[in-house]
Design an enzyme around this catalytic site. Structure first.
Site, PDB file in Angstrom:
ATOM      1  N   HIS A 149      60.041  23.982  64.687  1.00 27.85           N
ATOM      2  CA  HIS A 149      60.857  23.230  65.639  1.00 27.85           C
ATOM      3  C   HIS A 149      60.008  22.168  66.340  1.00 27.85           C
ATOM      4  CE1 HIS A 149      64.091  26.238  65.335  1.00 27.85           C
ATOM      5  NE2 HIS A 149      63.085  27.077  65.172  1.00 27.85           N
ATOM      6  N   ALA A 207      56.370 -11.314  71.167  1.00 25.56           N
ATOM      7  CA  ALA A 207      57.622 -10.859  70.537  1.00 25.56           C
ATOM      8  C   ALA A 207      57.464  -9.416  70.068  1.00 25.56           C
ATOM      9  CB  ALA A 207      57.965 -11.750  69.349  1.00 25.56           C
ATOM     10  N   SER A 232      55.684  25.287  65.265  1.00 27.74           N
ATOM     11  CA  SER A 232      56.517  24.542  66.211  1.00 27.74           C
ATOM     12  C   SER A 232      55.653  23.724  67.161  1.00 27.74           C
ATOM     13  CB  SER A 232      57.380  25.515  67.014  1.00 27.74           C
ATOM     14  OG  SER A 232      58.336  26.104  66.171  1.00 27.74           O
ATOM     15  N   ALA A 277      51.196  26.766  66.074  1.00 32.20           N
ATOM     16  CA  ALA A 277      52.105  26.141  67.037  1.00 32.20           C
ATOM     17  C   ALA A 277      51.300  25.288  68.015  1.00 32.20           C
ATOM     18  CB  ALA A 277      52.871  27.222  67.790  1.00 32.20           C
TER      19      ALA A 277
HETATM   20  C1  LIG Z   1      48.094  30.182  64.236  1.00 35.03           C
HETATM   21  C2  LIG Z   1      48.797  31.502  63.946  1.00 35.03           C
HETATM   22  C3  LIG Z   1      49.321  31.537  62.494  1.00 35.03           C
HETATM   23  C4  LIG Z   1      47.746  32.598  64.125  1.00 35.03           C
HETATM   24  O1  LIG Z   1      48.338  33.846  63.973  1.00 35.03           O
HETATM   25  P1  LIG Z   1      47.374  35.154  63.909  1.00 35.03           P
HETATM   26  O2  LIG Z   1      46.448  35.008  62.761  1.00 35.03           O
HETATM   27  O3  LIG Z   1      48.247  36.354  63.949  1.00 35.03           O
HETATM   28  O4  LIG Z   1      46.496  34.986  65.208  1.00 35.03           O
HETATM   29  P2  LIG Z   1      46.451  35.915  66.534  1.00 35.03           P
HETATM   30  O5  LIG Z   1      47.786  35.969  67.182  1.00 35.03           O
HETATM   31  O6  LIG Z   1      45.776  37.186  66.141  1.00 35.03           O
HETATM   32  O7  LIG Z   1      45.486  35.068  67.477  1.00 35.03           O
HETATM   33  C5  LIG Z   1      44.102  34.931  67.184  1.00 35.03           C
HETATM   34  C6  LIG Z   1      43.496  34.019  68.231  1.00 35.03           C
HETATM   35  O8  LIG Z   1      43.982  32.683  68.047  1.00 35.03           O
HETATM   36  C7  LIG Z   1      44.658  32.230  69.235  1.00 35.03           C
HETATM   37  N1  LIG Z   1      45.852  31.500  68.787  1.00 35.03           N
HETATM   38  C8  LIG Z   1      46.896  31.991  68.098  1.00 35.03           C
HETATM   39  N2  LIG Z   1      47.781  31.026  67.851  1.00 35.03           N
HETATM   40  C9  LIG Z   1      47.302  29.915  68.414  1.00 35.03           C
HETATM   41  C10 LIG Z   1      47.785  28.597  68.505  1.00 35.03           C
HETATM   42  N3  LIG Z   1      48.955  28.238  67.941  1.00 35.03           N
HETATM   43  N4  LIG Z   1      47.029  27.680  69.140  1.00 35.03           N
HETATM   44  C11 LIG Z   1      45.840  28.033  69.711  1.00 35.03           C
HETATM   45  N5  LIG Z   1      45.326  29.279  69.639  1.00 35.03           N
HETATM   46  C12 LIG Z   1      46.050  30.205  69.005  1.00 35.03           C
HETATM   47  C13 LIG Z   1      45.003  33.484  70.033  1.00 35.03           C
HETATM   48  O9  LIG Z   1      45.065  33.205  71.400  1.00 35.03           O
HETATM   49  C14 LIG Z   1      43.840  34.380  69.671  1.00 35.03           C
HETATM   50  O10 LIG Z   1      42.729  33.987  70.428  1.00 35.03           O
HETATM   51  P3  LIG Z   1      41.825  35.089  71.184  1.00 35.03           P
HETATM   52  O11 LIG Z   1      41.296  35.947  70.088  1.00 35.03           O
HETATM   53  O12 LIG Z   1      40.796  34.277  71.895  1.00 35.03           O
HETATM   54  O13 LIG Z   1      42.757  35.835  72.086  1.00 35.03           O
HETATM   55  C15 LIG Z   1      50.005  31.732  64.886  1.00 35.03           C
HETATM   56  O14 LIG Z   1      49.600  32.119  66.191  1.00 35.03           O
HETATM   57  C16 LIG Z   1      50.893  30.514  65.035  1.00 35.03           C
HETATM   58  O15 LIG Z   1      50.709  29.610  65.872  1.00 35.03           O
HETATM   59  N6  LIG Z   1      51.944  30.486  64.131  1.00 35.03           N
HETATM   60  C17 LIG Z   1      52.957  29.457  64.139  1.00 35.03           C
HETATM   61  C18 LIG Z   1      54.289  30.089  64.578  1.00 35.03           C
HETATM   62  C19 LIG Z   1      55.406  29.074  64.625  1.00 35.03           C
HETATM   63  O16 LIG Z   1      55.258  27.978  65.137  1.00 35.03           O
HETATM   64  N7  LIG Z   1      56.550  29.452  64.070  1.00 35.03           N
HETATM   65  C20 LIG Z   1      57.680  28.503  64.014  1.00 35.03           C
HETATM   66  C21 LIG Z   1      59.016  29.195  63.857  1.00 35.03           C
HETATM   67  S1  LIG Z   1      59.464  30.243  65.210  1.00 35.03           S
END
Ligand SMILES: CC(C)(COP(=O)(O)OP(=O)(O)OC[C@H]1O[C@@H](n2cnc3c(N)ncnc32)[C@H](O)[C@@H]1OP(=O)(O)O)[C@@H](O)C(=O)NCCC(=O)NCCS
Length: 165
Positions: A80, A98, A120, A138
Protein backbone atom coordinates in the site's frame (compact mmCIF):
# COMPACT_ATOMS: atom_id res chain seq x y z
CA UNK A 1 -6.33 -9.22 -26.02
CA UNK A 2 -9.07 -7.70 -23.81
CA UNK A 3 -9.54 -3.93 -23.96
CA UNK A 4 -10.96 -3.74 -20.42
CA UNK A 5 -10.55 -5.32 -16.98
CA UNK A 6 -12.41 -8.56 -16.26
CA UNK A 7 -14.44 -7.05 -13.41
CA UNK A 8 -16.85 -4.17 -13.14
CA UNK A 9 -16.28 -1.39 -10.57
CA UNK A 10 -17.55 2.19 -10.47
CA UNK A 11 -15.41 5.31 -10.67
CA UNK A 12 -12.42 4.08 -12.66
CA UNK A 13 -10.58 6.21 -15.21
CA UNK A 14 -9.05 3.93 -17.81
CA UNK A 15 -7.56 5.33 -21.01
CA UNK A 16 -5.41 3.57 -23.59
CA UNK A 17 -4.44 0.62 -21.36
CA UNK A 18 -3.27 -2.77 -22.67
CA UNK A 19 -4.85 -5.48 -20.50
CA UNK A 20 -4.00 -9.17 -20.22
CA UNK A 21 -6.63 -11.78 -19.42
CA UNK A 22 -8.48 -11.71 -16.12
CA UNK A 23 -7.13 -8.39 -14.82
CA UNK A 24 -9.09 -6.97 -11.87
CA UNK A 25 -9.19 -3.19 -11.34
CA UNK A 26 -10.95 -1.70 -8.34
CA UNK A 27 -12.65 1.70 -7.93
CA UNK A 28 -11.02 5.14 -7.85
CA UNK A 29 -8.12 4.14 -10.05
CA UNK A 30 -6.50 6.23 -12.76
CA UNK A 31 -4.75 4.13 -15.42
CA UNK A 32 -3.51 5.52 -18.73
CA UNK A 33 -1.09 4.50 -21.45
CA UNK A 34 0.27 1.54 -19.46
CA UNK A 35 0.17 -2.25 -19.84
CA UNK A 36 -1.02 -4.78 -17.25
CA UNK A 37 -0.42 -8.52 -17.51
CA UNK A 38 -2.73 -11.52 -17.00
CA UNK A 39 -4.39 -12.05 -13.58
CA UNK A 40 -2.93 -8.89 -12.03
CA UNK A 41 -5.01 -6.99 -9.44
CA UNK A 42 -4.98 -3.23 -9.09
CA UNK A 43 -6.31 -1.83 -5.78
CA UNK A 44 -8.27 1.34 -5.08
CA UNK A 45 -6.70 4.79 -5.42
CA UNK A 46 -3.85 3.48 -7.57
CA UNK A 47 -2.47 5.63 -10.39
CA UNK A 48 -0.42 4.06 -13.17
CA UNK A 49 1.03 6.46 -15.71
CA UNK A 50 1.72 6.30 -19.41
CA UNK A 51 4.78 4.17 -20.15
CA UNK A 52 4.62 1.96 -17.05
CA UNK A 53 4.55 -1.80 -17.60
CA UNK A 54 3.15 -4.26 -15.06
CA UNK A 55 3.61 -8.02 -15.46
CA UNK A 56 1.30 -10.97 -14.85
CA UNK A 57 -0.01 -12.20 -11.48
CA UNK A 58 1.00 -9.04 -9.62
CA UNK A 59 -0.82 -7.51 -6.67
CA UNK A 60 -0.75 -3.71 -6.65
CA UNK A 61 -2.22 -2.61 -3.33
CA UNK A 62 -4.25 0.54 -2.70
CA UNK A 63 -2.83 4.09 -2.81
CA UNK A 64 0.25 3.22 -4.86
CA UNK A 65 1.71 5.49 -7.58
CA UNK A 66 3.55 3.94 -10.52
CA UNK A 67 5.06 6.36 -13.01
CA UNK A 68 6.52 6.36 -16.51
CA UNK A 69 9.78 4.41 -16.76
CA UNK A 70 8.79 1.67 -14.32
CA UNK A 71 8.84 -1.96 -15.42
CA UNK A 72 7.41 -4.51 -13.01
CA UNK A 73 7.90 -8.22 -13.69
CA UNK A 74 5.62 -11.17 -12.97
CA UNK A 75 4.37 -12.18 -9.52
CA UNK A 76 5.40 -8.92 -7.88
CA UNK A 77 3.72 -7.67 -4.69
CA UNK A 78 3.52 -3.89 -4.41
CA UNK A 79 2.26 -2.88 -0.95
CA UNK A 80 0.00 0.00 0.00
CA UNK A 81 1.13 3.52 -0.75
CA UNK A 82 4.33 2.63 -2.58
CA UNK A 83 5.83 5.63 -4.37
CA UNK A 84 7.99 5.33 -7.46
CA UNK A 85 10.20 8.20 -8.59
CA UNK A 86 11.50 8.87 -12.10
CA UNK A 87 12.99 12.38 -11.86
CA UNK A 88 15.96 12.80 -9.51
CA UNK A 89 16.08 16.61 -9.46
CA UNK A 90 12.55 17.79 -10.19
CA UNK A 91 11.78 21.41 -11.03
CA UNK A 92 8.43 22.96 -11.80
CA UNK A 93 9.80 25.37 -14.38
CA UNK A 94 12.50 25.42 -17.06
CA UNK A 95 14.97 28.27 -17.65
CA UNK A 96 12.83 31.29 -18.50
CA UNK A 97 10.09 30.45 -16.02
CA UNK A 98 7.68 28.42 -18.16
CA UNK A 99 6.44 25.11 -16.80
CA UNK A 100 8.74 22.21 -17.63
CA UNK A 101 7.83 19.87 -20.46
CA UNK A 102 8.98 16.28 -21.02
CA UNK A 103 12.04 17.64 -22.87
CA UNK A 104 13.31 19.46 -19.78
CA UNK A 105 14.11 16.52 -17.51
CA UNK A 106 15.75 13.10 -17.60
CA UNK A 107 13.52 10.05 -17.16
CA UNK A 108 15.14 7.43 -14.91
CA UNK A 109 14.05 3.86 -15.58
CA UNK A 110 13.45 1.34 -12.77
CA UNK A 111 12.96 -2.42 -12.90
CA UNK A 112 11.30 -4.63 -10.32
CA UNK A 113 12.16 -8.21 -11.17
CA UNK A 114 9.90 -11.28 -10.94
CA UNK A 115 8.65 -12.33 -7.53
CA UNK A 116 9.93 -9.27 -5.64
CA UNK A 117 7.84 -7.64 -2.87
CA UNK A 118 7.78 -3.95 -1.99
CA UNK A 119 6.58 -3.17 1.54
CA UNK A 120 3.92 -0.59 2.27
CA UNK A 121 5.04 3.01 2.21
CA UNK A 122 8.33 2.25 0.52
CA UNK A 123 9.82 4.81 -1.84
CA UNK A 124 11.71 3.55 -4.88
CA UNK A 125 14.12 6.11 -6.30
CA UNK A 126 14.57 6.20 -10.07
CA UNK A 127 17.17 4.18 -11.93
CA UNK A 128 17.35 1.17 -9.60
CA UNK A 129 16.72 -2.55 -10.03
CA UNK A 130 15.06 -4.59 -7.30
CA UNK A 131 16.22 -8.14 -7.96
CA UNK A 132 14.06 -11.23 -8.34
CA UNK A 133 12.46 -12.41 -5.11
CA UNK A 134 13.87 -9.53 -3.04
CA UNK A 135 11.84 -8.01 -0.19
CA UNK A 136 11.82 -4.28 0.53
CA UNK A 137 10.73 -3.49 4.10
CA UNK A 138 7.82 -1.22 4.93
CA UNK A 139 8.81 2.44 4.84
CA UNK A 140 12.18 1.82 3.20
CA UNK A 141 13.72 4.31 0.79
CA UNK A 142 15.48 2.36 -1.95
CA UNK A 143 18.35 4.38 -3.44
CA UNK A 144 20.55 1.60 -4.85
CA UNK A 145 20.02 -1.74 -6.59
CA UNK A 146 18.69 -4.51 -4.34
CA UNK A 147 20.30 -7.93 -4.98
CA UNK A 148 18.05 -10.81 -5.97
CA UNK A 149 16.63 -12.59 -2.92
CA UNK A 150 17.84 -9.94 -0.44
CA UNK A 151 15.70 -8.34 2.29
CA UNK A 152 16.40 -4.66 2.81
CA UNK A 153 14.91 -2.07 5.14
CA UNK A 154 15.46 1.44 6.43
CA UNK A 155 16.42 4.82 5.07
CA UNK A 156 18.41 4.41 2.92
CA UNK A 157 17.45 0.76 2.40
CA UNK A 158 20.25 -1.60 3.32
CA UNK A 159 20.76 -5.29 3.88
CA UNK A 160 21.04 -5.40 7.70
CA UNK A 161 24.27 -6.43 9.43
CA UNK A 162 22.51 -9.37 11.06
CA UNK A 163 20.17 -10.83 8.51
CA UNK A 164 16.39 -10.80 8.90
CA UNK A 165 14.68 -14.03 9.87
C1 LIG B 1 11.56 -6.10 6.50
C2 LIG B 1 10.72 -7.26 7.00
C3 LIG B 1 10.45 -8.27 5.86
C4 LIG B 1 11.54 -7.95 8.09
O1 LIG B 1 10.79 -8.97 8.67
P1 LIG B 1 11.54 -9.98 9.71
O2 LIG B 1 12.65 -10.65 9.00
O3 LIG B 1 10.49 -10.84 10.32
O4 LIG B 1 12.20 -8.98 10.73
P2 LIG B 1 11.87 -8.77 12.30
O5 LIG B 1 10.46 -8.37 12.49
O6 LIG B 1 12.40 -9.97 13.01
O7 LIG B 1 12.79 -7.51 12.64
C5 LIG B 1 14.21 -7.61 12.66
C6 LIG B 1 14.76 -6.23 12.95
O8 LIG B 1 14.53 -5.37 11.83
C7 LIG B 1 13.74 -4.23 12.23
N1 LIG B 1 12.77 -3.99 11.15
C8 LIG B 1 11.80 -4.82 10.74
N2 LIG B 1 11.13 -4.27 9.72
C9 LIG B 1 11.67 -3.08 9.51
C10 LIG B 1 11.40 -2.04 8.60
N3 LIG B 1 10.41 -2.16 7.69
N4 LIG B 1 12.17 -0.94 8.62
C11 LIG B 1 13.17 -0.82 9.54
N5 LIG B 1 13.49 -1.78 10.42
C12 LIG B 1 12.75 -2.89 10.41
C13 LIG B 1 13.08 -4.62 13.55
O9 LIG B 1 12.83 -3.48 14.33
C14 LIG B 1 14.13 -5.52 14.14
O10 LIG B 1 15.14 -4.72 14.68
P3 LIG B 1 15.72 -5.03 16.16
O11 LIG B 1 16.29 -6.40 16.06
O12 LIG B 1 16.73 -3.95 16.37
O13 LIG B 1 14.55 -4.96 17.08
C15 LIG B 1 9.35 -6.79 7.55
O14 LIG B 1 9.46 -6.20 8.83
C16 LIG B 1 8.65 -5.79 6.65
O15 LIG B 1 8.83 -4.56 6.70
N6 LIG B 1 7.79 -6.38 5.74
C17 LIG B 1 6.96 -5.62 4.84
C18 LIG B 1 5.49 -5.78 5.26
C19 LIG B 1 4.56 -5.00 4.37
O16 LIG B 1 4.79 -3.85 4.05
N7 LIG B 1 3.48 -5.65 3.96
C20 LIG B 1 2.54 -4.99 3.03
C21 LIG B 1 1.15 -5.60 3.07
S1 LIG B 1 0.33 -5.46 4.63
Amino acid sequence: MPDAPSNDAPYRLIDDVEFGENVVVYSFTNLYGCSIGDDTRIGTFVEIQRGARIGAACKIQSHTFICDGITIGDGVFVGHGVMFINDKRPRATADGGALQTEDDWELLETTIEDGASLGSGSVILGGVTVGAGAIVGAGAVVTRDVPAGATVAGVPARVPDSSFA
